[in-house]
Design an enzyme around this catalytic site. Structure first.
Site, PDB file in Angstrom:
ATOM      1  N   LYS A   4     -19.799 -44.200 -13.754  1.00  0.00           N
ATOM      2  CA  LYS A   4     -19.626 -45.638 -14.000  1.00  0.00           C
ATOM      3  C   LYS A   4     -20.851 -46.232 -14.707  1.00  0.00           C
ATOM      4  O   LYS A   4     -20.720 -47.034 -15.614  1.00  0.00           O
ATOM      5  CB  LYS A   4     -19.365 -46.379 -12.675  1.00  0.00           C
ATOM      6  CG  LYS A   4     -18.101 -45.911 -11.946  1.00  0.00           C
ATOM      7  CD  LYS A   4     -17.771 -46.764 -10.744  1.00  0.00           C
ATOM      8  CE  LYS A   4     -18.691 -46.571  -9.557  1.00  0.00           C
ATOM      9  NZ  LYS A   4     -18.554 -45.265  -8.875  1.00  0.00           N
ATOM     10  N   ARG A  25     -27.957 -35.838 -10.199  1.00  0.00           N
ATOM     11  CA  ARG A  25     -28.370 -37.004 -10.985  1.00  0.00           C
ATOM     12  C   ARG A  25     -29.717 -37.580 -10.543  1.00  0.00           C
ATOM     13  O   ARG A  25     -30.095 -37.518  -9.371  1.00  0.00           O
ATOM     14  CB  ARG A  25     -27.291 -38.081 -10.968  1.00  0.00           C
ATOM     15  CG  ARG A  25     -27.138 -38.820  -9.672  1.00  0.00           C
ATOM     16  CD  ARG A  25     -26.006 -39.803  -9.771  1.00  0.00           C
ATOM     17  NE  ARG A  25     -25.710 -40.436  -8.503  1.00  0.00           N
ATOM     18  CZ  ARG A  25     -24.699 -41.262  -8.312  1.00  0.00           C
ATOM     19  NH1 ARG A  25     -23.860 -41.533  -9.284  1.00  0.00           N
ATOM     20  NH2 ARG A  25     -24.504 -41.801  -7.126  1.00  0.00           N
ATOM     21  N   ARG A  45     -31.423 -39.787  -5.276  1.00  0.00           N
ATOM     22  CA  ARG A  45     -31.289 -41.016  -4.495  1.00  0.00           C
ATOM     23  C   ARG A  45     -31.175 -40.644  -3.023  1.00  0.00           C
ATOM     24  O   ARG A  45     -30.679 -39.573  -2.696  1.00  0.00           O
ATOM     25  CB  ARG A  45     -29.985 -41.721  -4.916  1.00  0.00           C
ATOM     26  CG  ARG A  45     -30.181 -42.678  -6.040  1.00  0.00           C
ATOM     27  CD  ARG A  45     -28.879 -43.159  -6.594  1.00  0.00           C
ATOM     28  NE  ARG A  45     -27.837 -43.413  -5.610  1.00  0.00           N
ATOM     29  CZ  ARG A  45     -26.640 -43.894  -5.931  1.00  0.00           C
ATOM     30  NH1 ARG A  45     -26.352 -44.162  -7.180  1.00  0.00           N
ATOM     31  NH2 ARG A  45     -25.727 -44.110  -5.015  1.00  0.00           N
TER      32      ARG A  45
HETATM   33  P1  AMP Z   1     -23.254 -46.946  -5.568  1.00  0.00           P
HETATM   34  O1  AMP Z   1     -24.597 -46.941  -6.203  1.00  0.00           O
HETATM   35  O2  AMP Z   1     -22.282 -47.846  -6.276  1.00  0.00           O
HETATM   36  O3  AMP Z   1     -22.696 -45.556  -5.354  1.00  0.00           O
HETATM   37  O4  AMP Z   1     -23.432 -47.577  -4.104  1.00  0.00           O
HETATM   38  C1  AMP Z   1     -24.266 -46.979  -3.149  1.00  0.00           C
HETATM   39  C2  AMP Z   1     -23.976 -47.555  -1.767  1.00  0.00           C
HETATM   40  O5  AMP Z   1     -24.194 -48.976  -1.794  1.00  0.00           O
HETATM   41  C3  AMP Z   1     -22.560 -47.391  -1.276  1.00  0.00           C
HETATM   42  O6  AMP Z   1     -22.349 -46.122  -0.673  1.00  0.00           O
HETATM   43  C4  AMP Z   1     -22.467 -48.535  -0.279  1.00  0.00           C
HETATM   44  O7  AMP Z   1     -23.136 -48.220   0.930  1.00  0.00           O
HETATM   45  C5  AMP Z   1     -23.255 -49.641  -0.957  1.00  0.00           C
HETATM   46  N1  AMP Z   1     -22.382 -50.475  -1.823  1.00  0.00           N
HETATM   47  C6  AMP Z   1     -22.430 -50.585  -3.176  1.00  0.00           C
HETATM   48  N2  AMP Z   1     -21.483 -51.430  -3.633  1.00  0.00           N
HETATM   49  C7  AMP Z   1     -20.818 -51.855  -2.534  1.00  0.00           C
HETATM   50  C8  AMP Z   1     -19.689 -52.714  -2.343  1.00  0.00           C
HETATM   51  N3  AMP Z   1     -19.071 -53.313  -3.361  1.00  0.00           N
HETATM   52  N4  AMP Z   1     -19.274 -52.927  -1.069  1.00  0.00           N
HETATM   53  C9  AMP Z   1     -19.883 -52.350  -0.018  1.00  0.00           C
HETATM   54  N5  AMP Z   1     -20.909 -51.501  -0.129  1.00  0.00           N
HETATM   55  C10 AMP Z   1     -21.386 -51.255  -1.378  1.00  0.00           C
END
Ligand code: AMP
Length: 229
Positions: free
Chosen positions: A14, A125, A165
């Site tokens: 994404k 990554r 990460r």
């Molecule tokens: P990402 O970087 O998008 O993979 O997000 C990493 C983590 O952030 C996820 O596993 C969630 O714990 C939290 N997170 C990110 N976006 C959301 C969202 N829209 N709703 C709830 N938790 C989120």
């Protein structure tokens, strides 16, 4: 002005896909909820403290926390003027419904990637700690290597190391993929019913041409053939 959602499982690309869109629409604002939350954790803000436990367990942060966060972001003048790419939001049907109350969405782009590809992408990554440019130890290393797992960032020239990460471990990944499976179906149906869903086969979005991307995001090609001039 375009208001886009880039949706897909963790590791679907994404962030990379959003960066490609930004090359075509340079003023569009990329809003990644994951990035915002990670910044808040780093700065130890109130929001960061609330989100950290959930994130480290691979669980979703409570809806109201992220909805309020997005509501504030979408009020920014640049977002209002040029539109946005939402990356990582909505993650639940309630978030999708709340978003519809806040603003209008033009396109919901669903990135589809096989599960084995996802695993390789996620566990490999990393990003530049200075500018956030994205890399992958298996598929997309920075060009200039200066030591074991050390490079110069292609984008900003900073020295970078391969550093995963905190939530990119195999165990958390399984959990995050389960959470995605569980929550994504009603969201996909919700946007399909609105008639704005588009599927993008995203095994390697970097291979898509500018014309293909423009077609996906429904931006017209403005270059007219010279014989018509
Ligand atoms: P990402 O970087 O998008 O993979 O997000 C990493 C983590 O952030 C996820 O596993 C969630 O714990 C939290 N997170 C990110 N976006 C959301 C969202 N829209 N709703 C709830 N938790 C989120």
């Amino acid at each position: 002005m375009k208001n886009l959602i880039v949706f897909g499982p963790p590791g679907a690309g994404k962030g990379t896909f959003s960066a490609i869109i930004q090359q075509i629409l340079p003023n569009i604002v990329h809003i990644s909820t994951g990035d915002i939350l990670r910044k808040n954790i780093k700065k130890k803000t109130f929001l960061g403290l609330k989100a950290e436990e959930y994130m480290n367990r691979g669980e979703l942060v409570p809806d109201q926390v992220v909805i309020d966060m997005i509501r504030e972001k979408l009020k920014k003048p640049k977002v209002q003027k040029y539109g946005f790419i939402l990356d990582g939001f909505p993650r639940t049907l309630d978030q999708a419904k709340a978003l519809s109350d806040i603003t209008k969405i033009d396109l919901f782009l669903l990135l589809e990637v096989p599960r084995d590809v996802i695993k390789k992408r996620i566990l490999g990554r990393f990003s530049c700690s200075e500018c956030g440019w994205l890399y992958n130890i298996y598929t997309l290393q920075p060009k200039e290597k200066i030591g074991k797992n050390k490079w110069i960032c292609d984008n900003c020239g900073a020295e970078i190391e391969f550093q995963q990460r905190d939530d990119d471990t195999e165990e958390t990944l399984e959990k995050r993929l389960d959470v995605y499976e569980e929550n994504s179906k009603p969201i996909i149906i919700y946007y399909e019913n609105k008639g704005i869903l588009k599927r993008v086969y995203a095994q390697n979005t970097l291979d898509l041409s500018e014309e293909e991307i423009k077609e996906i995001i429904e931006v017209e090609n403005t270059t007219s053939p010279s014989c018509l001039s």
